[in-house]
Design a protein around this motif. Structure first.
Motif, PDB file in Angstrom:
ATOM      1  N   LEU A 193     -54.010 -12.360  18.076  1.00 20.53           N
ATOM      2  CA  LEU A 193     -52.632 -12.769  17.856  1.00 20.53           C
ATOM      3  C   LEU A 193     -51.677 -11.606  18.017  1.00 20.53           C
ATOM      4  CD1 LEU A 193     -53.469 -15.102  14.925  1.00 20.53           C
ATOM      5  CD2 LEU A 193     -52.458 -15.795  17.094  1.00 20.53           C
ATOM      6  N   PHE A 215     -50.330 -19.704  13.245  1.00 24.44           N
ATOM      7  CA  PHE A 215     -51.571 -20.246  13.784  1.00 24.44           C
ATOM      8  C   PHE A 215     -52.309 -21.050  12.718  1.00 24.44           C
ATOM      9  CE2 PHE A 215     -55.905 -20.151  15.333  1.00 24.44           C
ATOM     10  CZ  PHE A 215     -55.730 -20.388  16.685  1.00 24.44           C
ATOM     11  N   THR A 223     -52.952 -24.995  13.245  1.00 22.62           N
ATOM     12  CA  THR A 223     -54.325 -25.356  13.611  1.00 22.62           C
ATOM     13  C   THR A 223     -55.215 -25.586  12.405  1.00 22.62           C
ATOM     14  OG1 THR A 223     -55.191 -23.103  13.645  1.00 22.62           O
ATOM     15  CG2 THR A 223     -54.171 -23.906  15.681  1.00 22.62           C
ATOM     16  N   ASP A 253     -50.137 -15.080  12.787  1.00 20.77           N
ATOM     17  CA  ASP A 253     -51.362 -15.574  12.164  1.00 20.77           C
ATOM     18  C   ASP A 253     -51.042 -16.714  11.195  1.00 20.77           C
ATOM     19  OD1 ASP A 253     -54.112 -15.464  11.887  1.00 20.77           O
ATOM     20  OD2 ASP A 253     -53.982 -14.218  10.085  1.00 20.77           O
ATOM     21  N   ILE A 264     -49.381 -22.732  21.309  1.00 21.25           N
ATOM     22  CA  ILE A 264     -50.651 -22.866  20.597  1.00 21.25           C
ATOM     23  C   ILE A 264     -51.189 -24.261  20.860  1.00 21.25           C
ATOM     24  CG2 ILE A 264     -51.790 -22.848  18.341  1.00 21.25           C
ATOM     25  CD1 ILE A 264     -49.601 -20.925  17.382  1.00 21.25           C
ATOM     26  N   ASN A 280     -54.188 -27.073  20.113  1.00 21.12           N
ATOM     27  CA  ASN A 280     -55.204 -27.412  19.119  1.00 21.12           C
ATOM     28  C   ASN A 280     -55.710 -28.810  19.415  1.00 21.12           C
ATOM     29  OD1 ASN A 280     -56.744 -26.864  16.778  1.00 21.12           O
ATOM     30  ND2 ASN A 280     -55.362 -28.170  15.583  1.00 21.12           N
ATOM     31  N   MET A 336     -57.429 -17.531  13.281  1.00 19.66           N
ATOM     32  CA  MET A 336     -57.955 -17.170  14.588  1.00 19.66           C
ATOM     33  C   MET A 336     -59.266 -16.425  14.398  1.00 19.66           C
ATOM     34  SD  MET A 336     -56.439 -17.438  17.621  1.00 19.66           S
ATOM     35  CE  MET A 336     -56.629 -16.864  19.292  1.00 19.66           C
TER      36      MET A 336
END
Lengths: 276, 335
Positions: B198, B304, B308, B301, B210, B212, B312
């Motif tokens: 990231l 993310f 998701t 992060d 991003i 997913n 990560m």
């Protein structure tokens, strides 16, 4: 990476981002495959050594029996057995093209080639033409050993060239089969296994005696096997002279094998490179 | 529309057996942008990069690279795009100059031009000391650099880099970052980049997307995404988790939300910097004295994790590999 001076569009705009003519692509890839072969000679040597070994063995163990084989009386067995040796070296050497191709498939360079604008057929022809050249060298070596052993061909040096030509044609045709196996499997082991088909091809034929002396199932197999006609043609060149009735079937057998195998290879290439 | 754009419109990829790897993804990469494409493993990242680089076909939808449709104008796409795939496909028996010269010849350079171009690129990726060695003896970092050089041979308008720094040591990563920035700024090259890191996307990308479970979950500049993620936080460390827990009650009315992580109390709120005095004041009045205080901006992060539901992978584990010379990595194209 900040120090290097990178000049954008340094080359003439016309040259960049087009693609090379097809013939250039084929030649470039052939040369690359040849370099590759010479850098890994361990792939080339066994077929030559095996052929020379068998030539010497056959000649020294069976050579004296030649007089007892009807139709061979008075003619040297060497001229009879040399074609077998050349044919086996061609068929064994046919694997070289496929081994080169399968290396590219395994290390991913094949995919890299697909990402360039070069033709798929060039990608296939590169290893095949390089392999054909190696086959010519191989056959030449076997012929040279034959000459050292006392070979005296009925058709002279031209006949020897014809024998080498047939050997290259046969081996290159058979390479179409091993290349198909390489494209289909993508695996070196499977490709190697496919190459073993050369055993039945070489031995289910008039290997050690003329076709007329065979009987039963072996005779039937030999009559179907295209190698029989190639052997007969080469033997005719070595022992009798320029005999069109023997040479045409030999040529036809090579071409027929090649056409069939390249139809298969073309299909395998299409399947391999088809986007899914 | 610029000739360096990438346009993806409602892209769908279904595999036989009913797996939908890409499920209606649309995005546009403007010419000259660095586009960071992120997602957990199996989210559809590599499927999309394969479709865009003409190695795979979409089931439905449209995708164009530099104005060329990836389905019907594949050979045009290959001419203007450079690709460095995650799995580096190099012939280990060849030398770097040979590979680069050959690649240049494929793209129509004559022999002299091809050699000049190869020399230029060897300089660029600093492989000068290794030109006489076969590629099979190269380290992972050297192979990556050579692979990048191969992708650049024909001076592409659009460059696809699939995890270009995976497995590299931090110094090599930084070299690649510098190079990517330079290609982008000096040549205006559009760069489509996937990464596991990231930090890499944050540092390099103008726009991040991003993905997913086959769908686009978020898209925007790193700053936008982080801002949308919401509040900053004041992180207070106490002598024990119990103390941190007790402190929550005292200040929970000041915060949008609070979170206790071991001995750390995170207080999420807008304009955190201005709020520090009142928070500290309140704590001291209640007899709580934090050992330390830090201020956090939301990170990519956090974004993310938010979109998701997972962190990560490998973000913490820094790669150590640098000097090892792996033998020809074998790979096989999936059938």
């Amino acid at each position: 990476m900040t120090t290097a001076e990178f000049t954008p569009r340094a080359m003439t705009a016309a040259a960049a981002r087009s693609s090379a003519p097809w013939l250039t692509q084929v030649l470039l890839l052939t040369r690359r495959n040849l370099v590759n072969i010479f850098r890994t000679p361990e792939a080339v040597l066994p077929p030559i050594l095996i052929s020379v070994f068998f030539l010497v063995i056959y000649q020294s163990t069976l050579g004296t029996a030649a007089g007892f084989i009807p139709g061979l009386s008075g003619k040297a067995y060497l001229g009879f057995i040399l074609p077998l040796s050349i044919v086996s070296s061609s068929l064994a050497g046919a694997g070289i093209a496929a081994q080169n191709l399968v290396k590219d498939l395994e290390n991913g360079y094949f995919d890299k080639l697909l990402l360039t604008p070069i033709s798929r057929t060039a990608v296939l022809l590169g290893p095949i033409l390089a392999g054909a050249l190696i086959l010519g060298i191989q056959s030449g070596i076997v012929v040279a050993v034959g000459l050292i052993l006392g070979l005296d061909p009925a058709t002279g040096p031209l006949g020897l060239l014809a024998v080498i030509g047939l050997a290259v044609l046969l081996g290159t045709g058979f390479a179409g089969f091993t290349v198909s196996a390489a494209l289909g499997s993508g695996s070196a082991a499977a490709t190697q296994s496919a190459g073993f088909l050369f055993f039945p091809l070489t031995f289910l034929t008039a290997s050690f005696v003329p076709l007329e002396l065979l009987s039963g199932w072996l005779k039937v197999a030999a009559q179907i096997n295209p190698i029989t006609y190639v052997l007969t043609g080469m033997r005719s060149l070595m022992l009798d002279g320029w005999n069109v009735a023997d040479l045409l079937p030999a040529l036809a057998a090579c071409l027929l094998l090649a056409v069939a195998m390249y139809a298969l290879a073309g299909y395998a290439l299409r399947v391999r490179t088809r986007r899914k | 529309m610029s000739t360096k754009d990438i346009v993806v419109d409602n892209l769908i990829k279904r595999y036989p057996g009913g797996v939908t790897a890409v499920d209606g993804v649309s995005f546009t990469v403007q010419g000259g942008q660095i586009f960071g494409f992120l997602g957990p493993n199996g989210a559809g990242k590599s499927t999309i990069i394969k479709i865009l680089t003409t190695l795979a076909l979409p089931t439905e939808g449209l995708a164009s690279v530099g104005g060329y449709d990836v389905v019907h104008r594949a050979s045009d796409v290959r001419r203007i795009a450079g690709v460095a795939l995650q799995e580096i496909g190099l012939d280990p028996t060849m030398k770097s100059t040979e590979l680069l010269t050959l690649q240049a010849r494929f793209f129509g350079y004559d022999d002299r031009q091809a050699r000049a171009r190869a020399a230029e690129l060897i300089d660029l990726v600093k492989l000068n000391d290794a030109v006489d060695r076969r590629v099979g003896t190269y380290s992972g970092g050297m192979r990556r650099r050579l692979d990048l050089a191969l992708a650049l041979v024909h001076e592409p308008d659009i460059l696809f880099l699939d995890e270009p720094t995976t497995g590299l040591d931090p110094a090599s990563r930084r070299d690649i970052w510098d190079e990517v920035r330079r290609l982008n700024r000096q040549l205006g090259m559009t760069i489509f980049l996937t990464t596991q890191y990231l930090e890499e996307a944050d540092v390099l990308a103008d726009v991040v997307a991003i993905i997913n479970q086959g769908k686009l979950a978020a898209q925007g500049s790193p700053a936008q995404l982080k801002a949308a993620q919401g509040a900053e936080s004041i992180n207070l460390v106490f002598t024990s988790p119990q103390v941190a827990q007790e402190a929550v009650a005292l200040i929970s009315d000041m915060a949008q939300r609070t979170q206790v992580d071991r001995d750390t109390l995170r207080v999420y709120l807008d304009h955190a910097a201005q709020a520090i005095p009142s928070v500290v004041n309140r704590l001291q009045q209640g007899g709580f004295n934090p050992i330390s205080l830090t201020l956090s901006q939301p990170t990519l992060d956090d974004v993310f994790l938010q979109v998701t539901g997972q962190r990560m992978q490998n973000e913490q584990a820094q790669p150590a590999e640098a000097g090892a010379a792996p033998a020809a990595k074998t790979r096989r194209r999936g059938r």
